[in-house]
Each structure stands twice: as structure tokens, then as C-alpha cells.
Design a protein around this motif. Structure first.
Motif, short mmCIF file in Angstrom:
data_model
loop_
_atom_site.label_atom_id
_atom_site.label_comp_id
_atom_site.label_asym_id
_atom_site.label_seq_id
_atom_site.Cartn_x
_atom_site.Cartn_y
_atom_site.Cartn_z
N GLY A 7 0.86 -1.20 0.00
CA GLY A 7 0.00 0.00 0.00
C GLY A 7 0.88 1.23 0.00
O GLY A 7 0.63 2.21 0.71
N GLY A 13 1.41 3.53 -2.14
CA GLY A 13 1.02 4.72 -2.92
C GLY A 13 1.89 4.82 -4.17
O GLY A 13 2.25 3.81 -4.78
N ASP A 43 0.62 -1.37 -4.79
CA ASP A 43 -0.63 -0.62 -4.55
C ASP A 43 -1.65 -1.09 -5.58
O ASP A 43 -1.36 -1.99 -6.38
N LEU A 44 -2.81 -0.47 -5.59
CA LEU A 44 -3.86 -0.84 -6.55
C LEU A 44 -3.43 -0.41 -7.96
O LEU A 44 -2.62 0.53 -8.10
N HIS A 102 -0.99 -4.81 -6.67
CA HIS A 102 -1.38 -5.92 -5.78
C HIS A 102 -2.42 -5.42 -4.78
O HIS A 102 -2.26 -4.37 -4.18
N ASP A 103 -3.47 -6.21 -4.63
CA ASP A 103 -4.52 -5.92 -3.64
C ASP A 103 -4.11 -6.60 -2.33
O ASP A 103 -4.02 -7.84 -2.29
N PHE A 104 -3.89 -5.82 -1.28
CA PHE A 104 -3.32 -6.43 -0.06
C PHE A 104 -4.30 -7.34 0.70
O PHE A 104 -3.91 -7.98 1.67
N LYS A 139 2.82 1.88 5.76
CA LYS A 139 2.71 3.20 6.39
C LYS A 139 1.29 3.75 6.19
O LYS A 139 0.80 3.82 5.07
N GLN A 140 0.70 4.12 7.31
CA GLN A 140 -0.64 4.73 7.32
C GLN A 140 -1.67 3.91 6.53
O GLN A 140 -2.46 4.47 5.77
N ILE A 141 -1.62 2.61 6.72
CA ILE A 141 -2.62 1.72 6.13
C ILE A 141 -3.62 1.30 7.22
O ILE A 141 -4.83 1.36 7.02
N ASP A 167 -6.73 3.40 7.97
CA ASP A 167 -7.80 3.47 6.97
C ASP A 167 -8.83 2.37 7.14
O ASP A 167 -9.86 2.40 6.46
C1 LIG Z 1 -3.12 6.57 3.31
S1 LIG Z 1 -2.45 5.98 1.80
C2 LIG Z 1 -0.81 5.56 2.31
C3 LIG Z 1 0.16 5.54 1.17
C4 LIG Z 1 1.62 5.34 1.58
N1 LIG Z 1 1.81 4.17 2.38
C5 LIG Z 1 2.13 6.58 2.32
O1 LIG Z 1 2.20 6.59 3.53
O2 LIG Z 1 2.43 7.56 1.61
C6 LIG Z 1 -3.22 4.40 1.65
C7 LIG Z 1 -2.83 3.64 0.38
O3 LIG Z 1 -3.44 2.33 0.43
C8 LIG Z 1 -3.79 1.99 -0.90
N2 LIG Z 1 -4.78 0.91 -0.89
C9 LIG Z 1 -6.08 0.97 -0.51
N3 LIG Z 1 -6.65 -0.24 -0.62
C10 LIG Z 1 -5.69 -1.09 -1.08
C11 LIG Z 1 -5.67 -2.48 -1.38
N4 LIG Z 1 -6.77 -3.22 -1.21
N5 LIG Z 1 -4.52 -3.01 -1.82
C12 LIG Z 1 -3.40 -2.25 -1.96
N6 LIG Z 1 -3.36 -0.93 -1.70
C13 LIG Z 1 -4.50 -0.35 -1.25
C14 LIG Z 1 -4.32 3.29 -1.45
O4 LIG Z 1 -4.38 3.26 -2.87
C15 LIG Z 1 -3.31 4.29 -0.90
O5 LIG Z 1 -2.22 4.47 -1.77
#
Ligand SMILES: C[S@@+](CC[C@H](N)C(=O)[O-])C[C@H]1O[C@@H](n2cnc3c(N)ncnc32)[C@H](O)[C@@H]1O
Length: 472
Positions: free
Chosen positions: A276, A278, A299-300, A329-331, A346-348, A351
Motif C-alpha cells: 500500500g 502509494g 498498490d492498486l 497488488h490488492d493487499f 505506512k498509514q494503512i 484506513d
Molecule cells: C493513506 S495511503 C498511504 C500511502 C503510503 N503508504 C504513504 O504513507 O504515503 C493508503 C494507500 O493504500 C492503498 N490501498 C487501498 N486499498 C488497497 C488495497 N486493497 N490493496 C493495496 N493498496 C491499497 C491506497 O491506494 C493508498 O495508496
């Protein structure tokens, strides 16, 4: 033992002496409430001793206020949160701060402000007076207002004529704080009005689904905020949100990642997966500093497409030479990287509600080797009381933040309110949350991880700590 108000007074007296001494030594000034914010007015806080003294003084002053103010007045400071938001939103959206900046220190009569922004002076004057009562603006003479250090934070620094003529572009090329405030006073403010209705409804009270957030009820949609913003007719809100988020990112140095973990301890060729990640803005300083690490940013698909453009413009060689791989990749699905030294997120967490965090943590655990480290960067919410785990020696190092001296609240009270604001905002908009260390620990334990250390930025008790965990 002296009374609580004497103890608080003593803390203030000691801390004021410390603050004045440190400022004199460093040649920094204590800010003037009646001057607009400028970076030098915050320079004193760079010294951690001064920052701590300022926090103690503010926390003690708020604590004194809670003791001495009639409780019904204190209660109504809380009840009236949305009254203040109403007044602030009217002033922010009608560009009062910019108009007052142009008027200069002698201020401007509310009739003249209203003549410029088209508002009703009788209403605007009441909003301004209410905010001035809370130090947000200042009423210099009856009906003549000016900015303070606080209202100046809303300043786009643009000519008022320009933003009045083109409100949709108001926040373009700004620092983003006014955009962020404008978003909070719109989407989050409206969502907050429906929070109890969401909690009182048996269908949504225990839901952990993002579509069950109060936001959906307020905006009469089953879309998440992300899907809602993607609608063509919501382009202006989407654009504003993006600028606000960039503003927050700008407050977090991208290279904080360099001290979040002992990267030097990894042998050359070690695989680090930013899950994730970004567009890879955090991976970029890491790639520049540690060219022997192999970095995979996941990321997506749409975000990875954007990331490809950013990396080919800024660090094309890292991609060409295979040092950095950008992977869609979808986490929530099976993790393809099974040889990672570090899974970084980071910051996942913030959310997602617990049930979703458990899903992606299990995927990472299934793909981990016995030597994989899971590295999280999140804001860890302190308790509002003393954390008893600090009293034993067998806790996780760094898990307990520095606590404020008694009789202050251990978390310095509302002085540290920003993190708790973010927590409620996460509930309103996404049905997700910020978490305490115990909560993060529980999620890790339930998915086969064991927390080993929490690294804290010096002097920072709430904002983006890094947490290491290993497989058990
Ligand atoms: C708050 S941002 C954090 C981005 C990065 N880690 C940072 O701190 O700059 C959350 C990220 O999670 C990604 N994301 C959301 N759902 C996801 C999924 N199912 N698989 C992979 N990435 C995902 C979003 O696209 C976004 O880029």
C-alpha cells in the motif's frame, strides 16, 4: 501537599522560566498571538526543552480552566463544537482571512468585509465576534476585526479578488491547511451530524464496513468517500481533498522513513516490500539512500500506473536496473512476495477497521519467512491516563510515550488533541480509526505477529511512530 490549582500554577511558573531562558539562549521569540503566523514564530519549538515547556504550560492552563470554569460553561464549550465550526466555515469559505490580511493591522469594519465578500454584515459580525471570543480573530474596536496567529493559518496568501472570482481554484498551489480545514468543515462536519443515527441503528452500530460510516448516511449514499469523490460532479471536493492530503504529507518529512528502522542492518539484496505504498514517495528516499536494497512498491493498479510515471520522471534508473519494482497488488489477496526481509506498511492500518486489518495482516503473515520484519508507521494514540505497563521492565521498548508531569493528564490533554481529532475523523468518514498500542498489539498477536519495539520521534508522542513486529 498543595492544592491542585497551586500545583498547576507551580508547573506554569517553572515552565515559563525554562521557556524564557531557552528562548533567550537560542535567540528565538515567544509567539505574539496578534501577529500572523510565519515560520520564525514557531522556531522556538524546534528546541525540545522549549517545546516541552510550552506543552506543560498549555496543558496546565487548560487543566486550570477545567477546574475553575463553571461546569455548564465547560460542557457547552464541548456541546458548542459545531457552533464554532459553523462560524469558522462561514469565515473560511467567504475568504475573511485574506480580506483582513489585505486590510493590514488596523483591521476592517465588518460592513467593509461584507462589501467585498458579499456576505450579510449582520451575520458575519456575529460569527467573527464568536471566533474572536476564542482568539481566532480579534475585535480591535466594536465591529472592527483583524487576524490573529490562529486565523492566519487559514490564509491561502492569494489576493482576495482572485479567490472570490474563482473559488474552485482557491486552494491550488497552497500549503493545503486551508483546503484540509475546508474539507473537514464540509464532509466531516456533515457526517458528524449523523454519527448518533449511525450508532443507534442496529444495522450499523457494530458494522466495520467503510460503507456504514456516518459519511454515507449524511450524503445519502452507499459509496465510500473515495467512490463519492470519484464522481465527476464531485470534482471540486475531490480536488480540495487532494490538496489537503498533500498538505499533511508535507508536514511529514518523506525521509522520516530513514530513521524508522535500522536499514543498514539488512544485507545487500534484501527485499523490502512497501505494501500500500502509494506512488512510492516514501520508497524514493529509501531507494536513494540504500541502493543495495531491493524495493517493491505495491498498490492498486491505478495508483501503480501513476507511480510508473512518477518514477520514470524522477528515478528512472532505479526501475531500469531492477532496484525498484512497482507492482499492482490488492493487499487483501494472497501476497506474492514470499522472500521479504521487511514488509512495510505506512498509514494503512488507520484506513481500516479491525476486521480488515486482520485480513491483510494474515496475508502478510502467510507470506513471511521466519526472519521477516513487519514494520508499521502509524500514529499511536496515548491513553488519557498513566500507562501502568511503564512500571514494569518486561514491556516492549518505546511502547509507552513520555508522560506529562502530575497532576496533568498523562497525554498532555487537549494540547495533543490533533491525533484524537484524526481518530474521530476516521470514524466519521471511513468507519476506521487510530489505535492505542494495546490495540495494535492485539491485532498483531491475533495474526501471528509479535511486537518487538516502538521507535518514537523525539518529543513527539502521537504522530507516526514506527513499530516492529516479527512472526511467532
Ligand atoms: C493513506 S495511503 C498511504 C500511502 C503510503 N503508504 C504513504 O504513507 O504515503 C493508503 C494507500 O493504500 C492503498 N490501498 C487501498 N486499498 C488497497 C488495497 N486493497 N490493496 C493495496 N493498496 C491499497 C491506497 O491506494 C493508498 O495508496
Amino acid at each position: 501537599m498543595s492544592s491542585p490549582i497551586r500545583q498547576l500554577l507551580e508547573l506554569i511558573t517553572e515552565s515559563v522560566e525554562t521557556l524564557e531562558k531557552v528562548c533567550a539562549k537560542n535567540g528565538t521569540a515567544i509567539p505574539n498571538l496578534y501577529e500572523p503566523f510565519a515560520p520564525p514564530s514557531e522556531a522556538f519549538r524546534v528546541d525540545p526543552v522549549a517545546a516541552e515547556a510550552a506543552s506543560v504550560i498549555s496543558a496546565a492552563a487548560l487543566h486550570l480552566e477545567a477546574i475553575l470554569t463553571p461546569p455548564q460553561v465547560s460542557l457547552y464549550r464541548m456541546v458548542g463544537g459545531h457552533f464554532k465550526s459553523t462560524a469558522l466555515r462561514a469565515c473560511l469559505e467567504s475568504n475573511v482571512t485574506e480580506i483582513l490580511r489585505e486590510a493590514g493591522p488596523q483591521g476592517l469594519h465588518v460592513d467593509d468585509i461584507a462589501a467585498q465578500n458579499g456576505q450579510d454584515p449582520k451575520k458575519l459580525g456575529r460569527f467573527l465576534r464568536y471566533l474572536a471570543t476564542n482568539h481566532v480573530y480579534r475585535e480591535l474596536q466594536p465591529n472592527i476585526f483583524t487576524n490573529t496567529r490562529i486565523s492566519s493559518m487559514l490564509d491561502t496568501l492569494k489576493p482576495s479578488k482572485e479567490i472570490l472570482a474563482d473559488p474552485a481554484r482557491k486552494h491550488d498551489n497552497t500549503m493545503g491547511l486551508a483546503a484540509l480545514a475546508s474539507h473537514h468543515l464540509d464532509e466531516a462536519f456533515k457526517a458528524s451530524a449523523y454519527s448518533w443515527e449511525t450508532l443507534a441503528d442496529p444495522k450499523t452500530v457494530r458494522s466495520e464496513d467503510p460503507t456504514a460510516a456516518p459519511f454515507g448516511r449524511a450524503f445519502k449514499t452507499t459509496d465510500t468517500l473515495w467512490d463519492f469523490h470519484a464522481r465527476p460532479e464531485e470534482n471540486i471536493r475531490h480536488h480540495r481533498f487532494g490538496i489537503g492530503m498533500k498538505g499533511i504529507q508535507a508536514l511529514q518529512p518523506a525521509d522520516a522513513i530513514l530513521t524508522a528502522f535500522d536499514w543498514k542492518s539488512l544485507p545487500p539484496g534484501s527485499v523490502v516490500v512497501d505494501v500500500g505504498g502509494g506512488i512510492g514517495s516514501v520508497a524514493m528516499p529509501l531507494a536513494a539512500q540504500f541502493p543495495l536494497l531491493k524495493l517493491i512498491v505495491q498498490d492498486l493498479p491505478g495508483v501503480i500506473k501513476e507511480a510508473q510515471e512518477v518514477w520514470s520522471a524522477q528515478m528512472p534508473n532505479a526501475i531500469k536496473l531492477g532496484q525498484v519494482k512497482l507492482e499492482a497488488h490488492d493487499f487483501f489477496k494472497s501476497q506474492p512476495q514470499t522472500n521479504a526481509s521487511v514488509f512495510f506498511m505506512k498509514q494503512i492500518f488507520h484506513d481500516w477497521s479491525d476486521q480488515y486489518c486482520l485480513k491483510f495482516l494474515k496475508q502478510l503473515r502467510a507470506a513471511a519467512t521466519p526472519k521477516t520484519t513487519l514494520l508499521l508507521m502509524e500514529s499511536v494514540m496515548p491513553f488519557a491516563c498513566h500507562d501502568p505497563s511503564a512500571d514494569s521492565n518486561d514491556g516492549v521498548p518505546g511502547a509507552v510515550p513520555k508522560e506529562a508531569p502530575a497532576p496533568l493528564l498523562a497525554n498532555y490533554g487537549a494540547v495533543n488533541e490533533m491525533g484524537y481529532n484524526a481518530d474521530i475523523d476516521m470514524f466519521l468518514l471511513f468507519n476506521s480509526q487510530e489505535r492505542t498500542i494495546l490495540h495494535i498489539d492485539e491485532l498483531l498477536r491475533n495474526t501471528g505477529w509479535k511486537m518487538t519495539v516502538v521507535h518514537r520521534q523525539p518529543g513527539d508522542s502521537t504522530f507516526l511512530q514506527s513499530i516492529e513486529a516479527v512472526p511467532v
